[in-house]
Design a protein around this motif. Structure first.
Motif, PDB file in Angstrom:
ATOM      1  N   LEU A  15      11.951  -5.501   9.775  1.00  0.00           N
ATOM      2  CA  LEU A  15      11.312  -5.016  10.997  1.00  0.00           C
ATOM      3  C   LEU A  15      10.944  -6.131  11.970  1.00  0.00           C
ATOM      4  CD1 LEU A  15       8.982  -2.395   9.279  1.00  0.00           C
ATOM      5  CD2 LEU A  15      10.959  -1.890  10.739  1.00  0.00           C
ATOM      6  N   GLY A  16      11.249  -7.363  11.611  1.00  0.00           N
ATOM      7  CA  GLY A  16      10.942  -8.482  12.497  1.00  0.00           C
ATOM      8  C   GLY A  16       9.476  -8.857  12.527  1.00  0.00           C
ATOM      9  N   LEU A  17       8.746  -8.541  11.451  1.00  0.00           N
ATOM     10  CA  LEU A  17       7.323  -8.858  11.355  1.00  0.00           C
ATOM     11  C   LEU A  17       7.133 -10.144  10.546  1.00  0.00           C
ATOM     12  CD1 LEU A  17       6.067  -5.275  10.422  1.00  0.00           C
ATOM     13  CD2 LEU A  17       6.026  -6.343  12.693  1.00  0.00           C
ATOM     14  N   PRO A  18       5.977 -10.809  10.675  1.00  0.00           N
ATOM     15  CA  PRO A  18       5.692 -11.956   9.807  1.00  0.00           C
ATOM     16  C   PRO A  18       5.744 -11.512   8.346  1.00  0.00           C
ATOM     17  CG  PRO A  18       4.139 -11.884  11.635  1.00  0.00           C
ATOM     18  CD  PRO A  18       4.902 -10.600  11.679  1.00  0.00           C
ATOM     19  N   GLY A  50       5.346 -16.297  -1.744  1.00  0.00           N
ATOM     20  CA  GLY A  50       5.540 -15.359  -2.851  1.00  0.00           C
ATOM     21  C   GLY A  50       6.029 -16.050  -4.109  1.00  0.00           C
ATOM     22  N   THR A  51       5.796 -15.415  -5.233  1.00  0.00           N
ATOM     23  CA  THR A  51       6.141 -16.028  -6.514  1.00  0.00           C
ATOM     24  C   THR A  51       7.647 -16.151  -6.728  1.00  0.00           C
ATOM     25  OG1 THR A  51       5.995 -13.838  -7.564  1.00  0.00           O
ATOM     26  CG2 THR A  51       4.026 -15.227  -7.632  1.00  0.00           C
ATOM     27  N   GLN A  96       7.568  -7.550   1.686  1.00  0.00           N
ATOM     28  CA  GLN A  96       8.076  -8.723   2.384  1.00  0.00           C
ATOM     29  C   GLN A  96       9.481  -8.476   2.934  1.00  0.00           C
ATOM     30  OE1 GLN A  96       8.353 -12.362  -0.032  1.00  0.00           O
ATOM     31  NE2 GLN A  96       7.207 -13.396   1.590  1.00  0.00           N
ATOM     32  N   ALA A  97      10.312  -7.815   2.126  1.00  0.00           N
ATOM     33  CA  ALA A  97      11.670  -7.512   2.588  1.00  0.00           C
ATOM     34  C   ALA A  97      11.650  -6.570   3.791  1.00  0.00           C
ATOM     35  CB  ALA A  97      12.472  -6.892   1.441  1.00  0.00           C
ATOM     36  N   GLU A  98      10.768  -5.576   3.776  1.00  0.00           N
ATOM     37  CA  GLU A  98      10.678  -4.650   4.905  1.00  0.00           C
ATOM     38  C   GLU A  98      10.088  -5.329   6.139  1.00  0.00           C
ATOM     39  OE1 GLU A  98      11.647  -1.099   5.349  1.00  0.00           O
ATOM     40  OE2 GLU A  98      12.942  -2.226   3.998  1.00  0.00           O
ATOM     41  N   GLY A 100       6.720   1.782  -9.920  1.00  0.00           N
ATOM     42  CA  GLY A 100       5.981   3.034  -9.907  1.00  0.00           C
ATOM     43  C   GLY A 100       4.942   3.064  -8.803  1.00  0.00           C
ATOM     44  N   ALA A 101       4.620   4.266  -8.346  1.00  0.00           N
ATOM     45  CA  ALA A 101       3.636   4.433  -7.274  1.00  0.00           C
ATOM     46  C   ALA A 101       2.252   4.584  -7.894  1.00  0.00           C
ATOM     47  CB  ALA A 101       3.979   5.641  -6.414  1.00  0.00           C
ATOM     48  N   ASP A 102       1.630   3.445  -8.228  1.00  0.00           N
ATOM     49  CA  ASP A 102       0.347   3.470  -8.925  1.00  0.00           C
ATOM     50  C   ASP A 102      -0.829   3.039  -8.054  1.00  0.00           C
ATOM     51  OD1 ASP A 102       0.908   0.790  -8.643  1.00  0.00           O
ATOM     52  OD2 ASP A 102       0.982   0.351 -10.791  1.00  0.00           O
ATOM     53  N   GLY A 103      -0.567   2.739  -6.774  1.00  0.00           N
ATOM     54  CA  GLY A 103      -1.646   2.337  -5.889  1.00  0.00           C
ATOM     55  C   GLY A 103      -2.113   0.914  -6.075  1.00  0.00           C
ATOM     56  N   ILE A 104      -1.386   0.124  -6.871  1.00  0.00           N
ATOM     57  CA  ILE A 104      -1.745  -1.273  -7.140  1.00  0.00           C
ATOM     58  C   ILE A 104      -0.736  -2.186  -6.462  1.00  0.00           C
ATOM     59  CG2 ILE A 104      -2.040  -3.024  -8.928  1.00  0.00           C
ATOM     60  CD1 ILE A 104      -2.900  -0.782 -10.821  1.00  0.00           C
ATOM     61  N   LEU A 105      -1.221  -3.132  -5.685  1.00  0.00           N
ATOM     62  CA  LEU A 105      -0.349  -4.054  -4.965  1.00  0.00           C
ATOM     63  C   LEU A 105       0.059  -5.191  -5.897  1.00  0.00           C
ATOM     64  CD1 LEU A 105       0.983  -4.773  -2.261  1.00  0.00           C
ATOM     65  CD2 LEU A 105      -1.114  -6.025  -1.663  1.00  0.00           C
ATOM     66  N   GLY A 106       1.078  -4.933  -6.710  1.00  0.00           N
ATOM     67  CA  GLY A 106       1.568  -5.924  -7.644  1.00  0.00           C
ATOM     68  C   GLY A 106       2.706  -6.747  -7.062  1.00  0.00           C
ATOM     69  N   ALA A 107       3.279  -7.608  -7.901  1.00  0.00           N
ATOM     70  CA  ALA A 107       4.308  -8.541  -7.436  1.00  0.00           C
ATOM     71  C   ALA A 107       5.542  -7.807  -6.905  1.00  0.00           C
ATOM     72  CB  ALA A 107       4.689  -9.491  -8.565  1.00  0.00           C
ATOM     73  N   LYS A 108       5.971  -6.723  -7.563  1.00  0.00           N
ATOM     74  CA  LYS A 108       7.163  -6.003  -7.114  1.00  0.00           C
ATOM     75  C   LYS A 108       6.928  -5.329  -5.765  1.00  0.00           C
ATOM     76  CE  LYS A 108       9.266  -5.043 -11.625  1.00  0.00           C
ATOM     77  NZ  LYS A 108       9.729  -3.974 -12.550  1.00  0.00           N
ATOM     78  N   THR A 109       5.741  -4.753  -5.590  1.00  0.00           N
ATOM     79  CA  THR A 109       5.435  -4.118  -4.312  1.00  0.00           C
ATOM     80  C   THR A 109       5.360  -5.161  -3.212  1.00  0.00           C
ATOM     81  OG1 THR A 109       4.211  -2.355  -5.435  1.00  0.00           O
ATOM     82  CG2 THR A 109       3.795  -2.648  -3.088  1.00  0.00           C
ATOM     83  N   ARG A 110       4.777  -6.299  -3.503  1.00  0.00           N
ATOM     84  CA  ARG A 110       4.678  -7.371  -2.510  1.00  0.00           C
ATOM     85  C   ARG A 110       6.068  -7.832  -2.057  1.00  0.00           C
ATOM     86  NH1 ARG A 110      -0.268 -10.124  -2.024  1.00  0.00           N
ATOM     87  NH2 ARG A 110      -1.909  -9.258  -3.355  1.00  0.00           N
ATOM     88  N   ALA A 111       6.976  -7.976  -3.031  1.00  0.00           N
ATOM     89  CA  ALA A 111       8.330  -8.412  -2.687  1.00  0.00           C
ATOM     90  C   ALA A 111       9.021  -7.382  -1.799  1.00  0.00           C
ATOM     91  CB  ALA A 111       9.135  -8.654  -3.955  1.00  0.00           C
ATOM     92  N   ALA A 112       8.822  -6.099  -2.090  1.00  0.00           N
ATOM     93  CA  ALA A 112       9.428  -5.051  -1.272  1.00  0.00           C
ATOM     94  C   ALA A 112       8.816  -5.033   0.126  1.00  0.00           C
ATOM     95  CB  ALA A 112       9.259  -3.694  -1.940  1.00  0.00           C
TER      96      ALA A 112
END
Length: 386
Positions: free
Chosen positions: A370-373, A245-246, A364-366, A350-362
């Motif tokens: 949850l113990g996932l890759p 991740g960036t 990854q944290a989840e 925002g919930a815009d349906g676009i997988l941007g950097a902020k969504t990716r970071a979130a």
């Protein structure tokens, strides 16, 4: 340069003058009053806005950016073709003199500019037919992102005062960008350059002017000469995916110690981020510091990565290994995911349906929780678990 000084102030944060909505005539009157406080003549501001009209097509274009909901492989294959690569290389030869000058003076590689030129306007062929003044005023009046567009109105007024922009006839993209590499008025004031030596900056008709001006923008944003921006790599079957991740940058030697290898050549001895646009089983890249400059040009993760990758292709890199990534989510599913992440306190923009950097970071944290890759690639399984 007084307008640019104010642009910097406005960009720093909301101020009282940055209002939006309400009566169109009252809104325009407010723009005139603010222009006067910025040092522009009232008559100039009034003439600039005299025929300004709201453009519903601009608002529709602003809302309809579903193309950015596509995943990297789909998006990049749609934008990159052998024909486009051949055209880029032909333009490289045709504009060789200005590219040589740019590389000598500013250190911006020609393939980087060629990629932007191709994506923004197909080498000048499709520059947009939206009235620039109407687009900027419409978007500033709209309350979605007024802080981005209101300052550009005053920059456009300054260009009008100089005789460099006709508010009734100047056209470009729906978001107010002008010319072959699509520059906003504020960027034109700060970085517009005469590349062909005719004493004018003609971004719509002169490739040398447009390319030198675009290079000046990239240089002002911090591009470091003689350094790479993106490199495809091969990743091991198992590693600490949470380091991707960036938001994480490590020395290339650290990535090598984890088993990350360059697919072609050697790793650059620079700090780098591991980018997995479709997870650990999809394409993989190391992004070097110059990659950050791309996000100053455009905020879309998938666009930025595709533009950076396309530049490497123009320079001779091979087609990326698409791998075998897990199926991704649809735009509607991404929106559901973002809503769930927001409910958990994450800022996903925002919930815009676009997988941007902020969504990716979130994501990854989840995944870590949850113990996932933790490779930042959301799947239907993750959505169900949330």
């Amino acid at each position: 340069m007084r307008v640019l000084t104010v642009l910097a102030i406005l960009a720093a944060g909301p101020v009282a003058a940055q209002t939006c909505g309400g009566s169109w005539s009252a809104f325009k009157a407010g723009l005139v009053d603010e222009a006067v406080t910025l040092g522009l003549e009232r008559g100039v501001a009034e003439r600039f806005l005299a025929n300004a009209q709201q453009d519903a097509d601009v608002l529709r274009a602003d809302r309809a950016q579903g193309v950015f909901q596509r995943d990297f492989v789909d998006f990049s294959r749609r934008l990159i073709s052998n024909n486009r690569i051949e055209n880029a290389r032909a333009q490289s030869q045709r504009q060789d003199a200005i590219f040589d000058r740019i590389e000598a003076e500013l250190g911006i590689p020609r393939e980087v500019l060629l990629a932007f030129w191709a994506f923004e306007t197909d080498f000048g062929a499709v520059q947009g037919n939206f009235n620039t003044r109407n687009a900027l005023v419409t978007l500033a009046h709209d309350c979605r992102r007024p802080e981005l567009f209101r300052p550009q109105i005053f920059a456009a007024m300054e260009l009008f005062a100089r005789g460099d922009l006709n508010p009734d006839t100047t056209t470009g993209a729906w978001a107010g960008e002008i010319g072959m590499v699509q520059m906003l008025p504020g960027d034109i004031i700060e970085n517009g350059r005469d590349g062909d030596g005719d004493g004018q900056v003609s971004l719509k008709t002169s490739p040398p002017d447009a390319l030198l001006s675009g290079a000046s923008v990239l240089s002002s944003l911090g591009w470091v000469p003689n350094q790479p921006w993106l490199q495809e790599v091969v990743v091991p079957d198992a590693m600490d995916w949470s380091l991707s991740g960036t938001q994480t940058r490590l020395p290339a030697s650290d990535w090598a110690a984890m088993g990350v290898q360059a697919r072609e050549g050697d790793l650059a001895q620079l700090p780098a981020s591991l980018i997995l646009p479709m997870g650990r089983n999809g394409p993989a890249f190391l992004a070097y510091p110059n990659f950050d400059v791309y996000f100053e040009w455009n905020q879309s993760f998938v666009y930025v990565l595709t533009a950076a990758y396309f530049a490497t292709r123009i320079g001779g890199a091979q087609v990326y290994d698409a791998g075998n990534p897990a199926p991704g989510l649809s735009g509607d599913q991404i929106q559901q995911l973002q809503e769930k992440l927001q409910a958990r306190g994450y800022d996903v923009g925002g919930a815009d349906g676009i997988l941007g950097a902020k969504t990716r970071a979130a994501v990854q944290a989840e995944q870590q929780r949850l113990g996932l890759p933790a490779d930042a690639w959301p799947t239907a399984s993750l959505l169900a678990q949330l």
